[in-house]
Write a protein that holds these residues in place. Structure first.
Motif, PDB file in Angstrom:
ATOM      1  N   VAL A 100       0.829  -1.216   0.000  1.00 36.57           N
ATOM      2  CA  VAL A 100       0.000   0.000   0.000  1.00 36.57           C
ATOM      3  C   VAL A 100       0.863   1.265   0.000  1.00 36.57           C
ATOM      4  O   VAL A 100       0.321   2.372  -0.033  1.00 36.57           O
ATOM      5  CB  VAL A 100      -0.957   0.017   1.208  1.00 36.57           C
ATOM      6  CG1 VAL A 100      -1.982  -1.093   1.101  1.00 36.57           C
ATOM      7  CG2 VAL A 100      -0.186  -0.071   2.525  1.00 36.57           C
ATOM      8  N   GLY A 101       2.177   1.090   0.045  1.00 38.21           N
ATOM      9  CA  GLY A 101       3.066   2.244   0.002  1.00 38.21           C
ATOM     10  C   GLY A 101       4.446   1.824  -0.444  1.00 38.21           C
ATOM     11  O   GLY A 101       4.944   0.769  -0.044  1.00 38.21           O
ATOM     12  N   ASN A 102       5.087   2.643  -1.282  1.00 38.30           N
ATOM     13  CA  ASN A 102       6.437   2.339  -1.764  1.00 38.30           C
ATOM     14  C   ASN A 102       7.066   3.651  -2.203  1.00 38.30           C
ATOM     15  O   ASN A 102       6.959   4.064  -3.360  1.00 38.30           O
ATOM     16  CB  ASN A 102       6.382   1.338  -2.924  1.00 38.30           C
ATOM     17  CG  ASN A 102       7.778   0.873  -3.347  1.00 38.30           C
ATOM     18  OD1 ASN A 102       8.774   1.198  -2.698  1.00 38.30           O
ATOM     19  ND2 ASN A 102       7.846   0.125  -4.428  1.00 38.30           N
ATOM     20  N   SER A 156       5.365  -0.269   2.568  1.00 42.39           N
ATOM     21  CA  SER A 156       4.283  -0.542   3.519  1.00 42.39           C
ATOM     22  C   SER A 156       3.415  -1.670   2.988  1.00 42.39           C
ATOM     23  O   SER A 156       3.026  -1.662   1.815  1.00 42.39           O
ATOM     24  CB  SER A 156       3.431   0.713   3.757  1.00 42.39           C
ATOM     25  OG  SER A 156       4.224   1.754   4.284  1.00 42.39           O
ATOM     26  N   VAL A 157       3.104  -2.623   3.858  1.00 41.66           N
ATOM     27  CA  VAL A 157       2.293  -3.779   3.497  1.00 41.66           C
ATOM     28  C   VAL A 157       1.106  -3.850   4.448  1.00 41.66           C
ATOM     29  O   VAL A 157       1.292  -3.938   5.669  1.00 41.66           O
ATOM     30  CB  VAL A 157       3.108  -5.087   3.583  1.00 41.66           C
ATOM     31  CG1 VAL A 157       2.226  -6.293   3.281  1.00 41.66           C
ATOM     32  CG2 VAL A 157       4.291  -5.041   2.625  1.00 41.66           C
ATOM     33  N   GLN A 158      -0.096  -3.799   3.890  1.00 45.63           N
ATOM     34  CA  GLN A 158      -1.301  -3.949   4.703  1.00 45.63           C
ATOM     35  C   GLN A 158      -1.669  -5.427   4.761  1.00 45.63           C
ATOM     36  O   GLN A 158      -1.918  -6.062   3.736  1.00 45.63           O
ATOM     37  CB  GLN A 158      -2.459  -3.143   4.120  1.00 45.63           C
ATOM     38  CG  GLN A 158      -3.729  -3.222   4.967  1.00 45.63           C
ATOM     39  CD  GLN A 158      -4.811  -2.297   4.467  1.00 45.63           C
ATOM     40  OE1 GLN A 158      -4.531  -1.165   4.072  1.00 45.63           O
ATOM     41  NE2 GLN A 158      -6.054  -2.752   4.471  1.00 45.63           N
ATOM     42  N   LEU A 159      -1.687  -5.982   5.970  1.00 45.25           N
ATOM     43  CA  LEU A 159      -1.982  -7.396   6.147  1.00 45.25           C
ATOM     44  C   LEU A 159      -3.466  -7.667   5.935  1.00 45.25           C
ATOM     45  O   LEU A 159      -4.323  -6.830   6.217  1.00 45.25           O
ATOM     46  CB  LEU A 159      -1.568  -7.850   7.544  1.00 45.25           C
ATOM     47  CG  LEU A 159      -0.097  -7.686   7.926  1.00 45.25           C
ATOM     48  CD1 LEU A 159       0.124  -8.176   9.353  1.00 45.25           C
ATOM     49  CD2 LEU A 159       0.806  -8.442   6.961  1.00 45.25           C
ATOM     50  N   LYS A 209      -1.289  -4.073  11.871  1.00 39.93           N
ATOM     51  CA  LYS A 209      -2.135  -4.259  10.697  1.00 39.93           C
ATOM     52  C   LYS A 209      -1.433  -3.836   9.410  1.00 39.93           C
ATOM     53  O   LYS A 209      -1.469  -4.530   8.401  1.00 39.93           O
ATOM     54  CB  LYS A 209      -3.438  -3.461  10.869  1.00 39.93           C
ATOM     55  CG  LYS A 209      -4.386  -3.516   9.678  1.00 39.93           C
ATOM     56  CD  LYS A 209      -4.860  -4.939   9.363  1.00 39.93           C
ATOM     57  CE  LYS A 209      -5.888  -4.914   8.231  1.00 39.93           C
ATOM     58  NZ  LYS A 209      -6.355  -6.253   7.855  1.00 39.93           N
ATOM     59  N   THR A 210      -0.779  -2.668   9.436  1.00 43.88           N
ATOM     60  CA  THR A 210      -0.011  -2.197   8.288  1.00 43.88           C
ATOM     61  C   THR A 210       1.456  -2.121   8.691  1.00 43.88           C
ATOM     62  O   THR A 210       1.829  -1.307   9.553  1.00 43.88           O
ATOM     63  CB  THR A 210      -0.504  -0.814   7.817  1.00 43.88           C
ATOM     64  OG1 THR A 210      -1.884  -0.912   7.446  1.00 43.88           O
ATOM     65  CG2 THR A 210       0.299  -0.357   6.609  1.00 43.88           C
ATOM     66  N   LEU A 211       2.270  -2.964   8.100  1.00 41.69           N
ATOM     67  CA  LEU A 211       3.685  -3.050   8.456  1.00 41.69           C
ATOM     68  C   LEU A 211       4.509  -2.192   7.505  1.00 41.69           C
ATOM     69  O   LEU A 211       4.340  -2.261   6.280  1.00 41.69           O
ATOM     70  CB  LEU A 211       4.168  -4.500   8.387  1.00 41.69           C
ATOM     71  CG  LEU A 211       3.342  -5.539   9.147  1.00 41.69           C
ATOM     72  CD1 LEU A 211       4.004  -6.908   9.043  1.00 41.69           C
ATOM     73  CD2 LEU A 211       3.171  -5.139  10.600  1.00 41.69           C
ATOM     74  N   SER A 212       5.421  -1.411   8.058  1.00 42.86           N
ATOM     75  CA  SER A 212       6.321  -0.589   7.252  1.00 42.86           C
ATOM     76  C   SER A 212       7.737  -1.119   7.379  1.00 42.86           C
ATOM     77  O   SER A 212       8.191  -1.459   8.476  1.00 42.86           O
ATOM     78  CB  SER A 212       6.267   0.876   7.709  1.00 42.86           C
ATOM     79  OG  SER A 212       4.979   1.410   7.491  1.00 42.86           O
ATOM     80  N   HIS A 254       0.723  -8.483  -4.329  1.00 44.84           N
ATOM     81  CA  HIS A 254       0.490  -9.425  -3.226  1.00 44.84           C
ATOM     82  C   HIS A 254       1.816  -9.803  -2.575  1.00 44.84           C
ATOM     83  O   HIS A 254       2.821 -10.029  -3.257  1.00 44.84           O
ATOM     84  CB  HIS A 254      -0.205 -10.675  -3.764  1.00 44.84           C
ATOM     85  CG  HIS A 254      -0.670 -11.609  -2.691  1.00 44.84           C
ATOM     86  ND1 HIS A 254       0.017 -12.749  -2.332  1.00 44.84           N
ATOM     87  CD2 HIS A 254      -1.757 -11.564  -1.887  1.00 44.84           C
ATOM     88  CE1 HIS A 254      -0.627 -13.369  -1.362  1.00 44.84           C
ATOM     89  NE2 HIS A 254      -1.707 -12.684  -1.070  1.00 44.84           N
ATOM     90  N   VAL A 255       1.819  -9.865  -1.248  1.00 47.00           N
ATOM     91  CA  VAL A 255       3.028 -10.189  -0.483  1.00 47.00           C
ATOM     92  C   VAL A 255       2.719 -11.323   0.490  1.00 47.00           C
ATOM     93  O   VAL A 255       1.656 -11.348   1.116  1.00 47.00           O
ATOM     94  CB  VAL A 255       3.526  -8.965   0.321  1.00 47.00           C
ATOM     95  CG1 VAL A 255       4.820  -9.306   1.067  1.00 47.00           C
ATOM     96  CG2 VAL A 255       3.722  -7.763  -0.581  1.00 47.00           C
ATOM     97  N   ARG A 256       3.647 -12.262   0.579  1.00 46.55           N
ATOM     98  CA  ARG A 256       3.557 -13.320   1.587  1.00 46.55           C
ATOM     99  C   ARG A 256       4.675 -13.082   2.602  1.00 46.55           C
ATOM    100  O   ARG A 256       5.807 -12.768   2.210  1.00 46.55           O
ATOM    101  CB  ARG A 256       3.691 -14.696   0.929  1.00 46.55           C
ATOM    102  CG  ARG A 256       3.140 -15.842   1.774  1.00 46.55           C
ATOM    103  CD  ARG A 256       3.064 -17.122   0.954  1.00 46.55           C
ATOM    104  NE  ARG A 256       2.090 -17.019  -0.113  1.00 46.55           N
ATOM    105  CZ  ARG A 256       0.797 -17.263   0.032  1.00 46.55           C
ATOM    106  NH1 ARG A 256       0.331 -17.618   1.221  1.00 46.55           N
ATOM    107  NH2 ARG A 256      -0.031 -17.158  -0.988  1.00 46.55           N
TER     108      ARG A 256
END
Length: 423
Positions: free
Chosen positions: A207-209, A220-223, A261-264, A285-287
């Protein structure tokens, strides 16, 4: 104590194989000894494969650096035992001898490659080797390192067949059953963890780069679901799926804040993979495998009056920021942040907010270039040097250099806790 228990597995794990063989075998004692060395080497290769799947519970007990340290040492010791076994025993069957030789030589190749490219045992201490590694990495991409490391599976398969072809070994049914149970259990665990369990890891979307300074990015990755197991200072292995921008391999990155919830992730773009993160689009998509890390448990078990010294180099400030976020209102904290150039101090305002709300508990010093011994002596009161808990994060050579500086000003090694950005 926990690390002693971890290393004791190197003694315990081969024992059932060795004792069972020596109980059943009727060969001369000298030959049984060399066969036992070969069995020990084989068991160590299997144990190294088990450790390579990164058990999260083991990370929480001793930390992944300790796990990787044992993993690497098992490879070295196994080569030594295998050499003595090969040089002092014989195989009556030509194919068995050939497989044994191929397995040994392949193991030597993997060990040499791993010591040079996948560990810091030599390159982090000898600058000429470090420069040579950086030059070669322009040709040998990260995927090459991954597949070379997976040759360990081929080595195990060759040695497994080598043992099955030897009459002095395969005639003992009880031993062969145990030998096969060891092999199938370890390889089954590896296959499950690498190709099946990954389907159950955390998932999310980018959700952010955005760029930070001249050499780093904030990703930023929103789980899909909040992860309550995350602790300050943790890191994850990330795999980006459905994009041609980066290869689909796992890479470790530290969490910058304490959001569940949202990891940076603050990432320095210094390698082939990280430079290509610029092309990762929003929505990819991120795992995530993890969380890993022991910084929070180490900080939490310190006495309430123990100062925390957070020393980060460049993007190494990322896991320290989450520690600062968690403890800046309750603990005495000293943040020392070394950057390459002034515009790389991209979290200066965030740290200033933490400092302002800390009630004079937190001090922040950002410096262009590395901290010198004189800097550390001036910035850290003697009481902090004598009693503080030190957390050091950055590139391998920088971490080693700062550990030496801290010891020289009087910080004991047991109070220095470090995380290297390349493992």
């Amino acid at each position: 104590m926990r690390r002693i228990l971890l290393w004791s597995t190197a003694v315990v794990f081969p024992l059932p194989l060795v004792l069972t063989y020596n109980t059943l075998a009727r060969e001369p004692e000298g030959l049984r000894f060399y066969v036992s060395l070969g069995l020990t080497a084989y068991a160590w290769w299997l144990l190294a494969i088990m450790l390579s799947v990164r058990p999260p519970w083991l990370d929480r007990l001793v930390g992944l650096p300790a796990v990787y340290g044992l993993h690497g040492m098992l490879g070295v010791l196994a080569i030594g035992f295998a050499y003595v076994h090969r040089d002092n025993s014989y195989a009556g069957q030509p194919l068995a001898a050939l497989l044994g030789d191929w397995g040994f030589y392949a193991a030597v190749v993997v060990l040499c490659f791993s010591v040079f490219f996948l560990s810091g045992w030599l390159v982090d201490r000898i600058r000429m080797l470090l420069e040579a590694k950086r030059l070669l990495e322009r040709v040998l991409r990260h995927q090459v390192s991954v597949w070379v490391h997976r040759l360990n599976l081929v080595i195990v398969a060759m040695i497994w067949l080598h043992a099955h072809l030897l009459v002095r070994v395969n005639q003992y049914f009880g031993f062969m059953m145990l030998f096969d149970v060891y092999t199938v259990a370890v390889l089954g665990l590896y296959v499950w963890k690498k190709w099946i369990a990954a389907d159950y890891y955390l998932t999310g979307a980018v959700v952010g780069n955005e760029p930070l300074g001249g050499t780093s990015r904030r990703l930023s990755v929103q789980l899909d679901h909040a992860e309550t197991r995350i602790r300050p200072g943790d890191f994850f292995f990330l795999r980006f799926e459905g994009t041609a921008a980066v290869p689909g391999e796992w890479h470790p990155f530290s969490v910058t804040d304490d959001d569940q919830k949202t990891l940076s992730f603050t990432i320095r773009q210094h390698g082939d993979f990280t430079r290509r993160l610029t092309g990762v689009d929003l929505g990819v998509h991120v795992r995530l495998e993890g969380p890993f890390g022991r910084f929070d448990s180490i900080a939490a078990r310190q006495h309430a009056d123990t100062p925390l010294v957070l020393l980060g180099m460049g993007a190494g400030v990322a896991p320290l920021l989450s520690l600062a976020a968690a403890y800046h209102t309750t603990r005495e904290i000293h943040v020392l942040w070394a950057v390459r150039q002034a515009d790389d101090a991209y979290y200066r305002e965030l740290l200033a907010r933490y400092q302002a709300s800390s009630g004079n508990r937190m001090t922040v010093t950002a410096k262009v270039g590395r901290f010198s011994r004189a800097d550390l002596s001036e910035l850290l009161p003697q009481q902090v040097v004598r009693t503080g808990a030190f957390f050091v994060v950055g590139p391998n050579p920088a971490v080693l250099a700062n550990e030496r500086l801290l010891r020289r000003i009087g910080v004991s090694a047991r109070r220095i806790h470090q995380e290297r950005l390349t493992m």
